[in-house]
Design a protein around this motif. Sequence first.
Motif, PDB file in Angstrom:
ATOM      1  N   GLY A   1      -8.905 -12.076   2.788  1.00  0.00           N
ATOM      2  CA  GLY A   1      -7.716 -11.846   2.346  1.00  0.00           C
ATOM      3  C   GLY A   1      -6.779 -12.738   2.568  1.00  0.00           C
ATOM      4  O   GLY A   1      -5.845 -13.048   1.681  1.00  0.00           O
TER       5      GLY A   1
ATOM      6  N   ALA B   1      -4.809 -15.065  -0.073  1.00  0.00           N
ATOM      7  CA  ALA B   1      -3.290 -15.002  -0.055  1.00  0.00           C
ATOM      8  C   ALA B   1      -2.701 -16.416   0.052  1.00  0.00           C
ATOM      9  O   ALA B   1      -1.411 -16.754  -0.391  1.00  0.00           O
ATOM     10  CB  ALA B   1      -2.824 -13.923   0.839  1.00  0.00           C
TER      11      ALA B   1
ATOM     12  N   GLN C   1      -8.448 -10.534  -5.622  1.00  0.00           N
ATOM     13  CA  GLN C   1      -7.018  -9.761  -5.464  1.00  0.00           C
ATOM     14  C   GLN C   1      -6.973  -8.557  -4.536  1.00  0.00           C
ATOM     15  O   GLN C   1      -6.058  -8.499  -3.631  1.00  0.00           O
ATOM     16  CB  GLN C   1      -6.094  -9.612  -6.725  1.00  0.00           C
ATOM     17  CG  GLN C   1      -5.699 -10.962  -7.516  1.00  0.00           C
ATOM     18  CD  GLN C   1      -4.988 -11.566  -6.938  1.00  0.00           C
ATOM     19  OE1 GLN C   1      -4.080 -11.302  -6.238  1.00  0.00           O
ATOM     20  NE2 GLN C   1      -5.179 -13.045  -6.664  1.00  0.00           N
TER      21      GLN C   1
ATOM     22  N   GLN D   1      -6.637  -9.130  -0.954  1.00  0.00           N
ATOM     23  CA  GLN D   1      -5.202  -9.947  -0.566  1.00  0.00           C
ATOM     24  C   GLN D   1      -4.115  -8.756  -0.756  1.00  0.00           C
ATOM     25  O   GLN D   1      -2.815  -9.374  -0.335  1.00  0.00           O
ATOM     26  CB  GLN D   1      -4.682 -11.003  -1.524  1.00  0.00           C
ATOM     27  CG  GLN D   1      -6.078 -12.138  -1.628  1.00  0.00           C
ATOM     28  CD  GLN D   1      -5.545 -13.331  -2.639  1.00  0.00           C
ATOM     29  OE1 GLN D   1      -4.545 -13.574  -2.995  1.00  0.00           O
ATOM     30  NE2 GLN D   1      -6.846 -13.519  -3.469  1.00  0.00           N
TER      31      GLN D   1
END
Length: 209
Positions: A26, A30, A39, A42
């Motif tokens: 994550g 990010a 996503q 993240q």
Amino acid sequence: MSVLPLVFTSGWASGVNAYAVVLLLGLLGAAGVSDDVPQTLQRPEVLIVAAVLFLCEAVADKIPYVDSAWDAVHTVVRPLAGAWVGALLAGHGGSLPDAAAALIGGSTALASHGVKAGTRMAVNTSPEPFSNIALSLAEDLGVAGIVSFALFHPVAAACVAGVLLVSGLVVLVFLVSRIRRFLRRRAQRRRERRTAAPLPGPPVSGPPG
């Protein structure tokens, strides 16, 4: 099938430390280091929960016997995490069915978790705590290094993870006898303590009044 090596590597790493895998993937996603991170991993709430649980594991993993209790609880958690991350990676990459990726990630995580839990039980047969700390740090650094490496060189990282998994299973076979001897000695000590415990005697009455 290009996502398969990354699924396999993340599954292996999830069996060792699932929270570190989620947190590291994550954060790298990010930060824009890699576009291969879904996503979902993240999202801030996912990162916060993963960070808190990672800190909890970092402490529990270094305390003798507490680490084995933690491993017992995570016998279900780590394979599920490996399956979840694998399915997310497959859905993001679009080159492997989600169900197949979940099966690969979960089964690999279960195998590596078995190696970790068995190794910790063997290490706990030693009275000193320093081996637990050293092993925990090596696991954390290994997971961080291989997961980061997998984002840039997934095939090579999968080969490394495969070698580590097979080597760990072979070592675990040799450690099984040591674990059994330790469990037998502990059970015998418990029986001896129960046998040596004084039996309650008859109540003592006071002098006649």
